[in-house]
Scaffold this motif. Structure first.
Motif, PDB file in Angstrom:
ATOM      1  N   VAL A   1      28.104  43.441  43.043  1.00  0.00           N
ATOM      2  CA  VAL A   1      28.786  43.868  44.264  1.00  0.00           C
ATOM      3  C   VAL A   1      28.991  42.683  45.202  1.00  0.00           C
ATOM      4  O   VAL A   1      30.062  42.514  45.827  1.00  0.00           O
ATOM      5  CB  VAL A   1      27.996  44.992  44.953  1.00  0.00           C
ATOM      6  CG1 VAL A   1      28.513  45.244  46.371  1.00  0.00           C
ATOM      7  CG2 VAL A   1      28.093  46.271  44.140  1.00  0.00           C
ATOM      8  N   ASP A   2      27.989  41.850  45.314  1.00  0.00           N
ATOM      9  CA  ASP A   2      28.101  40.683  46.181  1.00  0.00           C
ATOM     10  C   ASP A   2      29.211  39.752  45.704  1.00  0.00           C
ATOM     11  O   ASP A   2      29.995  39.210  46.489  1.00  0.00           O
ATOM     12  CB  ASP A   2      26.749  39.958  46.208  1.00  0.00           C
ATOM     13  CG  ASP A   2      26.684  38.914  47.317  1.00  0.00           C
ATOM     14  OD1 ASP A   2      27.230  39.164  48.408  1.00  0.00           O
ATOM     15  OD2 ASP A   2      26.070  37.852  47.088  1.00  0.00           O
TER      16      ASP A   2
ATOM     17  N   LEU B   1      34.646  47.214  41.950  1.00  0.00           N
ATOM     18  CA  LEU B   1      33.781  47.127  43.128  1.00  0.00           C
ATOM     19  C   LEU B   1      33.417  48.514  43.634  1.00  0.00           C
ATOM     20  O   LEU B   1      32.252  48.788  43.963  1.00  0.00           O
ATOM     21  CB  LEU B   1      34.498  46.329  44.221  1.00  0.00           C
ATOM     22  CG  LEU B   1      33.771  46.227  45.570  1.00  0.00           C
ATOM     23  CD1 LEU B   1      32.419  45.536  45.386  1.00  0.00           C
ATOM     24  CD2 LEU B   1      34.637  45.466  46.593  1.00  0.00           C
ATOM     25  N   ASP B   2      34.382  49.398  43.662  1.00  0.00           N
ATOM     26  CA  ASP B   2      34.124  50.764  44.126  1.00  0.00           C
ATOM     27  C   ASP B   2      33.138  51.469  43.189  1.00  0.00           C
ATOM     28  O   ASP B   2      32.222  52.165  43.635  1.00  0.00           O
ATOM     29  CB  ASP B   2      35.442  51.528  44.194  1.00  0.00           C
ATOM     30  CG  ASP B   2      35.251  52.954  44.684  1.00  0.00           C
ATOM     31  OD1 ASP B   2      34.800  53.131  45.837  1.00  0.00           O
ATOM     32  OD2 ASP B   2      35.505  53.891  43.892  1.00  0.00           O
TER      33      ASP B   2
ATOM     34  N   GLN C   1      29.620  50.101  43.727  1.00  0.00           N
ATOM     35  CA  GLN C   1      29.016  50.586  44.980  1.00  0.00           C
ATOM     36  C   GLN C   1      28.568  52.039  44.856  1.00  0.00           C
ATOM     37  O   GLN C   1      27.525  52.436  45.390  1.00  0.00           O
ATOM     38  CB  GLN C   1      30.030  50.408  46.115  1.00  0.00           C
ATOM     39  CG  GLN C   1      30.228  48.949  46.503  1.00  0.00           C
ATOM     40  CD  GLN C   1      31.313  48.763  47.552  1.00  0.00           C
ATOM     41  OE1 GLN C   1      32.240  49.576  47.636  1.00  0.00           O
ATOM     42  NE2 GLN C   1      31.219  47.680  48.330  1.00  0.00           N
TER      43      GLN C   1
ATOM     44  N   PRO D   1      39.156  45.743  42.758  1.00  0.00           N
ATOM     45  CA  PRO D   1      38.737  46.786  43.716  1.00  0.00           C
ATOM     46  C   PRO D   1      38.161  48.018  43.038  1.00  0.00           C
ATOM     47  O   PRO D   1      37.224  48.635  43.539  1.00  0.00           O
ATOM     48  CB  PRO D   1      40.035  47.104  44.469  1.00  0.00           C
ATOM     49  CG  PRO D   1      40.884  45.889  44.284  1.00  0.00           C
ATOM     50  CD  PRO D   1      40.562  45.362  42.920  1.00  0.00           C
TER      51      PRO D   1
ATOM     52  N   SER E   1      32.699  41.496  46.226  1.00  0.00           N
ATOM     53  CA  SER E   1      33.025  41.605  47.648  1.00  0.00           C
ATOM     54  C   SER E   1      33.518  40.275  48.217  1.00  0.00           C
ATOM     55  O   SER E   1      34.230  40.245  49.234  1.00  0.00           O
ATOM     56  CB  SER E   1      31.798  42.079  48.432  1.00  0.00           C
ATOM     57  OG  SER E   1      31.407  43.359  48.004  1.00  0.00           O
ATOM     58  N   HIS E   2      33.164  39.149  47.615  1.00  0.00           N
ATOM     59  CA  HIS E   2      33.542  37.821  48.121  1.00  0.00           C
ATOM     60  C   HIS E   2      34.378  37.069  47.100  1.00  0.00           C
ATOM     61  O   HIS E   2      34.326  35.841  46.997  1.00  0.00           O
ATOM     62  CB  HIS E   2      32.278  37.016  48.438  1.00  0.00           C
ATOM     63  CG  HIS E   2      31.425  37.639  49.512  1.00  0.00           C
ATOM     64  ND1 HIS E   2      30.515  38.630  49.239  1.00  0.00           N
ATOM     65  CD2 HIS E   2      31.390  37.413  50.848  1.00  0.00           C
ATOM     66  CE1 HIS E   2      29.917  38.989  50.373  1.00  0.00           C
ATOM     67  NE2 HIS E   2      30.434  38.261  51.377  1.00  0.00           N
TER      68      HIS E   2
END
Length: 577
Positions: free
Chosen positions: A223-224, A312-313, A316, A309, A227-228
């Motif tokens: 996730v980290d 990532l979703d 999370q 995305p 996210s970046h």
């Protein structure tokens, strides 16, 4: 058998030595002379409670040493050996007890030694159970207790009966344990059901989420990174450009890799003239290789790095699922998995509760059957023994100047079984012909109790398979007895001593006359303080013994009438020396 007792600084006794022999030994002396301290000393050797108040005034400690002769292969010898005691060459064992005086209000310490080895006080008591039977006025009072009467009957019935009793008591204890566990399981059945349901819900949730080892750590990293993604791309691209340059660059030395390559060529070209410079060229070449590898890895990283995305979703949402578990069952996935493992085993235990209850109920049923069978055997043994004991004791009472007296031993069914069986044992005394039978605890006088106790002890000592110790100590067993009854008590003690060592503390000349050995405790005075020294506990014979018996008879040892009576007693006892 007890061979001797040495006493130092105990009560009024400064120093004394008491030698004991087989047969009947009596200990006499005026009131206050120290007879009680001799018994106190014996009690200390037998593991009795130590009282610092008995330490002689002005002394730091009291000491009592005894020498006992152990039979080969006996239980006492085995216990002494187990305690690490050493025996003397003649097979005797030395016992020692010390008692410290009270200092500054604090009680002095007591120490026990067996065969030169320091031991707990309880070891002396265990040895005493195998060596000595002690009877005092307190024991006469105890004889009124139904429990003591039952114990006496069980002892009389014999070793086979006592073995049945031991099995019964073991089964009774096991049933109590089983019943306690069963009651606990039944009483807590609702709590177990509630706990099991909570465990099932928790395990079902863990199974649904299905966390994998270290998954929370891996997801956090993913996730980290996702996210970046753009920041990571910018940093990696900039670093790659700095290392290798970009497509528009015309100066090959403007990038790190190109600069390093230029430096290498310059150094290698001139390094042929100086080994030191050549070595530096080698190191620069190595740096170039490293930067080339890093630039290649950066290029591959940039090619693989993509903004996703959707992924990532999903990551999370997965972390959120794991968070529901870690809030309830542990701070990490590793702790959640450990909880699930423990909970699974606990659930197996809880689900097996019903099976355990069934097992316990079955075991309790078997134990109930065993107890019923053993209780019936105990009842049969007691009833048969009660009749025999009644006959033996009644005959003994007849010889103790209680003609027409009868001891009846009643064995009735108890209201409820107990740890000693299902019987209620009671001894009743018919003091004379025509008198009603009354319980010993209610109708017997002190003198009658004294003789009943002696008669029972004789019956126990002479019963088939008797396991009584070889030494008997009687403290004023003749209390409340006089006249002809006292003579018969002395005669019976003498008969008991034919096969045992018997020590009797008495105030009756009629009893003392039957002794094989007569010890006298006398009191001397030094500086106004009563003391008893070694010479004050002495064996008396012939004329000295006549004088002591005369003193006991009349208080006047030089009275011709008393001495004549004393001589008659000795002649009557047939043990005159």
């Amino acid at each position: 058998m007890i061979e001797e007792i040495r006493i130092e600084n105990l009560g009024v006794i400064g120093r004394a030595q008491v030698e004991l022999r087989p047969g009947l030994t009596v200990l006499t002396g005026e009131t206050g002379a120290g007879k009680t301290m001799v018994l106190t000393a014996l009690n200390l050797l037998l593991g009795g409670k130590a009282d610092p108040a008995t330490v002689r005034v002005g002394s730091a400690a009291a000491a009592v040493e005894g020498r006992v002769l152990l039979g080969a292969g006996g239980a006492a010898l085995g216990r002494a050996t187990e305690a690490g005691a050493g025996l003397d060459d003649d097979g005797s064992l030395v016992l020692l007890r010390t008692v410290g005086a009270s200092t500054d209000g604090a009680a002095g310490r007591s120490r026990a030694y067996v065969g030169g080895r320091s031991v707990p006080q309880g070891v002396l008591a265990e040895l005493a159970d195998e060596l000595v039977t002690v009877h005092g006025q307190a024991d006469q009072a105890r004889l009124r207790s139904p429990a003591v009467q039952r114990e006496a009957l069980d002892e009389f019935v014999g070793p086979a009966h006592r073995e049945v009793l031991a099995r019964y008591r073991a089964a009774w204890a096991e049933r109590a344990r089983v019943d306690a566990e069963l009651s606990d399981l039944v009483d807590k059945a609702r709590d177990r059901t509630r706990e099991a349901e909570l465990l099932r819900l928790g395990l079902a949730e863990v199974e649904r989420v299905d966390p994998q080892p270290e998954e929370d750590v891996t997801l956090a990293e993913e996730v980290d990174r996702l996210s970046h993604a753009e920041d990571l791309r910018t940093a990696a691209a900039g670093a790659h450009t700095a290392l290798v340059g970009d497509e528009d660059s015309v100066d090959e030395g403007s990038a790190a890799v190109g600069a390093i390559e230029l430096a290498r060529r310059l150094l290698e070209h001139e390094g042929t003239h100086d080994p030191a410079l050549a070595a530096l060229a080698t190191r620069v070449a190595e740096a170039g290789y490293l930067l080339a590898d890093v630039s290649t890895d950066l290029a591959a990283y940039l090619e693989d790095l993509q903004a996703d995305p959707l992924r990532l979703d999903a990551a999370q949402r997965r972390r959120a699922e794991l968070a529901t578990l870690t809030r309830s069952y542990g701070s990490t996935v590793a702790e959640v998995l450990a909880w699930a493992d423990t909970a699974g085993r606990r659930l197996l235990d809880l689900d097996g509760g019903d099976e355990r209850i069934a097992e316990l109920r079955e075991a309790r049923g078997r134990l109930d059957d065993e107890l019923t069978s053993l209780a019936e055997q105990l009842t049969d043994g007691r009833r048969g023994g009660a009749e025999r004991l009644s006959g033996v004791v009644s005959e003994e009472l007849s010889g103790l100047a209680m003609g027409g007296a009868e001891l009846r031993v009643s064995v009735e069914r108890a209201d409820e079984p107990g740890p000693h069986g299902a019987d209620r044992v009671e001894m009743l005394l018919v003091p004379h012909a025509g008198a009603p039978a009354r319980p010993l605890g209610k109708g017997a006088s002190g003198g009658e109790l004294s003789r009943v106790m002696l008669a029972i002890e004789v019956a126990l000592a002479t019963a088939p398979g008797a396991t009584r110790p070889g030494t008997f100590v009687f403290d004023e067993v003749d209390a409340g007895v006089g006249g002809r009854a006292a003579i018969e008590v002395g005669r019976r003690l003498s008969a008991l001593a034919q096969g045992s060592q018997v020590l009797v503390v008495t105030h009756l000349a009629q009893v003392a006359a039957f002794a094989d050995h007569h010890l006298v405790v006398t009191k001397s005075t030094a500086d106004g303080v009563d003391v008893v020294t070694e010479s004050d506990v002495r064996l008396v014979t012939r004329d000295e013994r006549v004088r002591e018996l005369a003193r006991m008879l009349s208080g006047q040892e030089d009275s011709d009438a008393a001495r004549t009576h004393a001589a008659e007693l000795l002649e009557l006892s047939s043990v005159g020396r």
